[in-house]
Structure formats: structure tokens, C-alpha cells
Design a protein around this motif. Structure first.
Motif: not given
Length: 56
Positions: A13-34
């Protein structure tokens, strides 16, 4: 909201976790192996709960 995909015979899965306040880029969290999509959905729900708690 999470995205779910299958790589080979494992799910991740991949989840949007917000915007990095320093770079302004979108942040994502992902994890696999299920083994199943249901396992990935349950893990994603836990991560989403934690992200919403931290972001308030």
C-alpha cells in the motif's frame, strides 16, 4: 486514502501523508510484503489512523 497494488504474489500500500514543510513536496508512506489485500488494508488503516492523530 490508500492505494493498493500487487507485486508478484505480494500486496503493498501507499498512503499520502501530507506536504513536506521545507521542500513543499508531497510525502507518501508505503509498505509491502502482505500475503493478502485484506492484510494490506488493515495495516494501511493503522497507518492512516496514526497519521491523522499526528496531523490533528
Amino acid at each position: 486514502m490508500a492505494n493498493f497494488r500487487k507485486r508478484g504474489n505480494k500486496w503493498y500500500f501507499q498512503i499520502y501523508t501530507g506536504v513536506d514543510p521545507f521542500t513543499g513536496k508531497k510525502k507518501f508512506t508505503s509498505k509491502g510484503g502482505f500475503k493478502t489485500k485484506k492484510e494490506a488494508q488493515m495495516a494501511a488503516a493503522e497507518v492512516e489512523k496514526e497519521v491523522s492523530r499526528v496531523m490533528g
